[in-house]
Write a protein that holds these residues in place. Structure first.
Motif, short mmCIF file in Angstrom:
data_model
loop_
_atom_site.label_atom_id
_atom_site.label_comp_id
_atom_site.label_asym_id
_atom_site.label_seq_id
_atom_site.Cartn_x
_atom_site.Cartn_y
_atom_site.Cartn_z
N LEU A 136 0.86 -1.18 0.00
CA LEU A 136 0.00 0.00 0.00
C LEU A 136 0.89 1.23 0.00
N ALA A 137 0.75 2.05 -1.02
CA ALA A 137 1.56 3.27 -1.11
C ALA A 137 0.62 4.47 -1.15
N HIS A 185 4.52 7.46 1.72
CA HIS A 185 4.78 6.33 2.60
C HIS A 185 4.19 5.07 1.97
N GLY A 186 4.62 3.95 2.46
CA GLY A 186 4.09 2.69 1.98
C GLY A 186 4.26 1.62 3.04
N LEU A 187 3.44 0.59 2.97
CA LEU A 187 3.57 -0.52 3.89
C LEU A 187 2.84 -1.73 3.35
N ARG A 188 3.22 -2.88 3.86
CA ARG A 188 2.56 -4.12 3.47
C ARG A 188 1.11 -4.10 3.96
N ALA A 189 0.23 -4.62 3.15
CA ALA A 189 -1.19 -4.63 3.51
C ALA A 189 -1.43 -5.48 4.75
N ASP A 190 -0.71 -6.59 4.90
CA ASP A 190 -0.93 -7.42 6.09
C ASP A 190 -0.50 -6.69 7.36
N ASP A 247 8.69 -3.79 6.01
CA ASP A 247 7.24 -3.79 6.18
C ASP A 247 6.66 -2.41 5.94
N ALA A 248 7.51 -1.38 5.99
CA ALA A 248 7.05 0.00 5.80
C ALA A 248 8.19 0.85 5.27
N ALA A 249 7.84 1.95 4.62
CA ALA A 249 8.83 2.90 4.11
C ALA A 249 8.20 4.29 4.13
N VAL A 250 9.02 5.29 4.38
CA VAL A 250 8.57 6.68 4.33
C VAL A 250 9.56 7.47 3.51
N GLY A 251 9.11 8.58 2.96
CA GLY A 251 9.98 9.41 2.15
C GLY A 251 9.56 10.85 2.22
N THR A 252 10.34 11.69 1.59
CA THR A 252 10.05 13.12 1.57
C THR A 252 9.12 13.42 0.40
N THR A 275 10.98 6.00 -10.50
CA THR A 275 11.32 4.75 -9.80
C THR A 275 10.55 4.58 -8.50
N TRP A 276 9.60 5.44 -8.21
CA TRP A 276 8.92 5.46 -6.92
C TRP A 276 8.27 4.13 -6.57
N VAL A 277 7.49 3.55 -7.46
CA VAL A 277 6.83 2.27 -7.18
C VAL A 277 7.87 1.16 -7.09
N LEU A 278 8.77 1.09 -8.06
CA LEU A 278 9.79 0.05 -8.08
C LEU A 278 10.69 0.10 -6.84
N ASP A 279 11.06 1.30 -6.42
CA ASP A 279 11.90 1.43 -5.22
C ASP A 279 11.20 0.86 -3.99
N GLN A 280 9.90 1.13 -3.86
CA GLN A 280 9.16 0.61 -2.71
C GLN A 280 9.02 -0.90 -2.77
N VAL A 281 8.77 -1.44 -3.95
CA VAL A 281 8.65 -2.89 -4.10
C VAL A 281 9.99 -3.55 -3.76
N ARG A 282 11.07 -2.96 -4.21
CA ARG A 282 12.39 -3.52 -3.90
C ARG A 282 12.66 -3.50 -2.39
N LEU A 283 12.28 -2.41 -1.72
CA LEU A 283 12.43 -2.36 -0.26
C LEU A 283 11.61 -3.45 0.41
N ALA A 284 10.38 -3.62 -0.03
CA ALA A 284 9.51 -4.65 0.55
C ALA A 284 10.07 -6.03 0.29
#
Length: 191
Positions: free
Chosen positions: A102-103, A161-166, A128-133, A114-123
């Motif tokens: 969830l982003a 921000h983003g995080l896993r749905a679970d 489980d979560a990521a935040v950014g400016t 690269t916003w979506v790809l960067d978050q998927v790579r982190l996950a």
């Protein structure tokens, strides 16, 4: 081992963002395309939550393909709009929450390609979560002029921000449902 992400839901709360929503949605669509170029099996849904908009935000958004529009009439704020968008997306999805990311971003932001790809790579690396400016989509001088120094305002509540749905489901949201808003958020919204 962490489950690999197979589905991404991007939720954007928006209220009276006619001037900037077109750039935001175009940037998100480019980020979706860039991610799918690397991960062709990745599904990415874009959900724009119109939070009591009274300007032409809806009309501009209708010009963008593959963006789901969700209308809220109450103008309850970015956090509640984001929560409504997430609830709606999860209810429609058949994807495993452990494999869903969830982003969210602010309607006035231009995300990098690269916003979506960067978050998927982190996950996929175990996050489980990521935040950014936030990168303002409007001219920087206008963005700065609208902000009060030293005080967070409504403008940052939907920021990246983003995080896993679970993880979101286990935590029962982000404190963003009506009646559960953190005091700092409630203070910012009353400003």
């Amino acid at each position: 081992m962490t489950a690999r992400i197979e589905h991404v839901v991007v939720v954007v709360p928006a209220r009276d963002e006619e001037r900037v929503i077109g750039r935001c949605l175009a940037a998100l669509q480019a980020a979706r395309q860039a991610a799918r170029a690397v991960l062709p099996d990745l599904s990415v849904d874009l959900v724009l939550v119109l939070d009591g908009s009274t300007d032409g935000t809806r009309a501009v958004a209708l010009g963008h393909l593959d963006v789901r529009l969700l209308d809220l009439d109450d103008g309850s704020g970015a956090a509640a709009a984001r929560a409504a968008g997430i609830r709606d997306a999860l209810a429609r999805s058949t994807a495993d929450p452990a494999r869903t990311w969830l982003a969210s971003t602010d309607a006035g932001s231009d995300v990098p390609a690269t916003w979506v790809l960067d978050q998927v790579r982190l996950a996929d690396a175990g996050a489980d979560a990521a935040v950014g400016t936030r990168r303002p989509g409007e001219p920087v001088a206008a963005w700065r002029a609208a902000r009060v120094p030293g005080r967070s305002g409504r403008h940052g509540l939907g920021a990246h921000h983003g995080l896993r749905a679970d993880a979101y489901l286990r935590a029962a949201g982000l404190g963003d449902q009506p009646g559960r808003r953190p005091e700092a958020q409630a203070d910012a919204e009353s400003a």
